[in-house]
Motif scaffolding. Structure first.
Motif, PDB file in Angstrom:
ATOM      1  N   LYS A   1       0.824  -1.218   0.000  1.00  0.00           N
ATOM      2  CA  LYS A   1       0.000   0.000   0.000  1.00  0.00           C
ATOM      3  C   LYS A   1       0.851   1.257   0.000  1.00  0.00           C
ATOM      4  O   LYS A   1       0.516   2.248  -0.652  1.00  0.00           O
ATOM      5  CB  LYS A   1      -0.928   0.005   1.216  1.00  0.00           C
ATOM      6  N   GLU A   2       1.941   1.237   0.742  1.00  0.00           N
ATOM      7  CA  GLU A   2       2.799   2.422   0.839  1.00  0.00           C
ATOM      8  C   GLU A   2       3.442   2.751  -0.505  1.00  0.00           C
ATOM      9  O   GLU A   2       3.664   3.925  -0.831  1.00  0.00           O
ATOM     10  CB  GLU A   2       3.883   2.210   1.909  1.00  0.00           C
ATOM     11  N   VAL A   3       3.709   1.729  -1.279  1.00  0.00           N
ATOM     12  CA  VAL A   3       4.273   1.949  -2.613  1.00  0.00           C
ATOM     13  C   VAL A   3       3.254   2.669  -3.484  1.00  0.00           C
ATOM     14  O   VAL A   3       3.578   3.632  -4.190  1.00  0.00           O
ATOM     15  CB  VAL A   3       4.689   0.615  -3.269  1.00  0.00           C
ATOM     16  N   TYR A   4       2.013   2.224  -3.437  1.00  0.00           N
ATOM     17  CA  TYR A   4       0.958   2.882  -4.215  1.00  0.00           C
ATOM     18  C   TYR A   4       0.782   4.338  -3.774  1.00  0.00           C
ATOM     19  O   TYR A   4       0.586   5.231  -4.601  1.00  0.00           O
ATOM     20  CB  TYR A   4      -0.365   2.133  -4.063  1.00  0.00           C
ATOM     21  N   LYS A   5       0.840   4.564  -2.488  1.00  0.00           N
ATOM     22  CA  LYS A   5       0.687   5.932  -1.984  1.00  0.00           C
ATOM     23  C   LYS A   5       1.768   6.843  -2.541  1.00  0.00           C
ATOM     24  O   LYS A   5       1.509   8.001  -2.885  1.00  0.00           O
ATOM     25  CB  LYS A   5       0.725   5.938  -0.455  1.00  0.00           C
TER      26      LYS A   5
ATOM     27  N   LEU B   1       3.472   6.293  -5.393  1.00  0.00           N
ATOM     28  CA  LEU B   1       3.318   6.400  -6.835  1.00  0.00           C
ATOM     29  C   LEU B   1       2.222   7.397  -7.223  1.00  0.00           C
ATOM     30  O   LEU B   1       2.326   8.078  -8.241  1.00  0.00           O
ATOM     31  CB  LEU B   1       3.003   5.028  -7.438  1.00  0.00           C
ATOM     32  N   LEU B   2       1.181   7.505  -6.440  1.00  0.00           N
ATOM     33  CA  LEU B   2       0.087   8.434  -6.737  1.00  0.00           C
ATOM     34  C   LEU B   2       0.534   9.885  -6.727  1.00  0.00           C
ATOM     35  O   LEU B   2      -0.114  10.743  -7.332  1.00  0.00           O
ATOM     36  CB  LEU B   2      -1.054   8.242  -5.727  1.00  0.00           C
ATOM     37  N   VAL B   3       1.658  10.156  -6.056  1.00  0.00           N
ATOM     38  CA  VAL B   3       2.178  11.528  -5.977  1.00  0.00           C
ATOM     39  C   VAL B   3       3.587  11.615  -6.551  1.00  0.00           C
ATOM     40  O   VAL B   3       4.315  12.581  -6.304  1.00  0.00           O
ATOM     41  CB  VAL B   3       2.159  12.042  -4.515  1.00  0.00           C
ATOM     42  N   ALA B   4       3.972  10.627  -7.342  1.00  0.00           N
ATOM     43  CA  ALA B   4       5.332  10.555  -7.873  1.00  0.00           C
ATOM     44  C   ALA B   4       5.667  11.764  -8.735  1.00  0.00           C
ATOM     45  O   ALA B   4       4.821  12.294  -9.452  1.00  0.00           O
ATOM     46  CB  ALA B   4       5.512   9.278  -8.683  1.00  0.00           C
ATOM     47  N   SER B   5       6.918  12.201  -8.658  1.00  0.00           N
ATOM     48  CA  SER B   5       7.365  13.310  -9.491  1.00  0.00           C
ATOM     49  C   SER B   5       7.440  12.880 -10.959  1.00  0.00           C
ATOM     50  O   SER B   5       7.263  13.701 -11.861  1.00  0.00           O
ATOM     51  CB  SER B   5       8.735  13.823  -9.019  1.00  0.00           C
TER      52      SER B   5
ATOM     53  N   GLY C   1      -8.789   3.182  -0.071  1.00  0.00           N
ATOM     54  CA  GLY C   1      -9.953   3.912   0.402  1.00  0.00           C
ATOM     55  C   GLY C   1     -10.083   5.267  -0.284  1.00  0.00           C
ATOM     56  O   GLY C   1      -9.099   5.856  -0.736  1.00  0.00           O
ATOM     57  N   ILE C   2     -11.296   5.761  -0.357  1.00  0.00           N
ATOM     58  CA  ILE C   2     -11.585   7.015  -1.044  1.00  0.00           C
ATOM     59  C   ILE C   2     -10.863   8.201  -0.411  1.00  0.00           C
ATOM     60  O   ILE C   2     -10.339   9.076  -1.125  1.00  0.00           O
ATOM     61  CB  ILE C   2     -13.108   7.279  -1.074  1.00  0.00           C
ATOM     62  N   GLU C   3     -10.824   8.262   0.878  1.00  0.00           N
ATOM     63  CA  GLU C   3     -10.211   9.417   1.555  1.00  0.00           C
ATOM     64  C   GLU C   3      -8.722   9.533   1.256  1.00  0.00           C
ATOM     65  O   GLU C   3      -8.196  10.641   1.113  1.00  0.00           O
ATOM     66  CB  GLU C   3     -10.464   9.354   3.066  1.00  0.00           C
ATOM     67  N   GLU C   4      -8.055   8.393   1.178  1.00  0.00           N
ATOM     68  CA  GLU C   4      -6.625   8.417   0.841  1.00  0.00           C
ATOM     69  C   GLU C   4      -6.429   8.970  -0.575  1.00  0.00           C
ATOM     70  O   GLU C   4      -5.488   9.726  -0.831  1.00  0.00           O
ATOM     71  CB  GLU C   4      -6.030   7.005   0.933  1.00  0.00           C
ATOM     72  N   LEU C   5      -7.309   8.597  -1.477  1.00  0.00           N
ATOM     73  CA  LEU C   5      -7.219   9.095  -2.843  1.00  0.00           C
ATOM     74  C   LEU C   5      -7.552  10.587  -2.902  1.00  0.00           C
ATOM     75  O   LEU C   5      -6.886  11.352  -3.605  1.00  0.00           O
ATOM     76  CB  LEU C   5      -8.163   8.308  -3.763  1.00  0.00           C
ATOM     77  N   LYS C   6      -8.571  10.993  -2.170  1.00  0.00           N
ATOM     78  CA  LYS C   6      -8.953  12.407  -2.157  1.00  0.00           C
ATOM     79  C   LYS C   6      -7.817  13.290  -1.636  1.00  0.00           C
ATOM     80  O   LYS C   6      -7.629  14.415  -2.117  1.00  0.00           O
ATOM     81  CB  LYS C   6     -10.199  12.612  -1.304  1.00  0.00           C
ATOM     82  N   SER C   7      -7.078  12.779  -0.686  1.00  0.00           N
ATOM     83  CA  SER C   7      -5.986  13.570  -0.113  1.00  0.00           C
ATOM     84  C   SER C   7      -4.848  13.784  -1.105  1.00  0.00           C
ATOM     85  O   SER C   7      -3.992  14.655  -0.904  1.00  0.00           O
ATOM     86  CB  SER C   7      -5.452  12.888   1.155  1.00  0.00           C
TER      87      SER C   7
END
Length: 218
Positions: A3-7, A9-13, A33-39
């Motif tokens: 999960k931490e890897v995905y987190k 990657l979602l904000v990767a430069s 979860g939706i909230e993690e994506l919204k953030s």
């Protein structure tokens, strides 16, 4: 994947790594979860207006899923960014645009206001023409164009092209002929294409009805 890897990657430069992660948004909505994506949603929104038009197109193609999940509101996606992709991107931008219109994501006026770039594609390089003319029936149906000069697709039957491309041109021309969009077909050019030893094998690979073509030139 952790999960931490995905987190991360979602904000990767690296925007390509980031885009790849956001392309998994439906899966990640259940994993993170939706909230993690919204953030992290601002990192997705940046992709909608990136300088790389391929990134922009993929991000907009993803927009219906992002909206469905309630991660952003439609007004947060700037139409000007997609309009630029229509004007300056490849023919795929118009396929995506039509799909977005059908899903109610963009207004038809966005397509109409930038139609000159599509019209130019109808007489562009062979591959672009192939994509543009394949889309033409839909463009005519929606009233985005009124007509097109068939010579720009039929002349490709006689052009010095890769055989795979020429074969796809042939089947497209025949399809457009059936729909009344193309009126005249050079049967001598068609005969040259079907006389190629690989005609039947490649036609079957493309799942095309080669028998109908042969009956046409008999």
């Amino acid at each position: 994947m952790d999960k931490e890897v995905y987190k991360r990657l979602l904000v990767a430069s690296n925007k390509y790594d980031r885009l790849d992660a956001w392309m998994k948004v439906e899966y990640l909505s259940t994993v993170l979860g939706i909230e993690e994506l919204k953030s992290r949603i601002n990192y997705y929104k940046e992709l909608l207006c990136d300088e790389d038009l391929d990134v922009v197109l993929h991000a907009w193609q993803l927009l219906p899923k992002v909206l469905k999940l309630g991660l952003i509101q439609r007004k947060e996606a700037d139409d000007n960014c997609f309009a630029k992709a229509l004007r300056e991107g490849d023919i795929n931008s118009w396929w995506i645009g039509i799909d977005l219109y059908k899903q109610g994501i963009i207004d038809i006026s966005l397509l109409r206001d930038n139609i000159k770039s599509y019209e130019k594609a109808l007489s562009s390089d062979p591959l672009t023409r192939l994509g543009a003319w394949s889309l033409l029936p839909e463009m005519l149906k929606l009233g985005l164009v009124k007509n097109a000069d068939e010579k720009f697709i039929t002349e490709l039957l006689e052009a010095n092209l890769n055989y795979h491309i020429k074969l796809n041109v042939l089947y497209l021309v025949l399809e457009l002929h059936e729909k009344g969009i193309v009126k005249n077909i050079n049967l001598e050019a068609v005969k040259k294409i079907v006389n190629d030893p690989s005609f039947i094998k490649l036609s079957e690979a493309y799942e095309k009805d080669w028998r109908a073509v042969l009956s046409l030139v008999k």
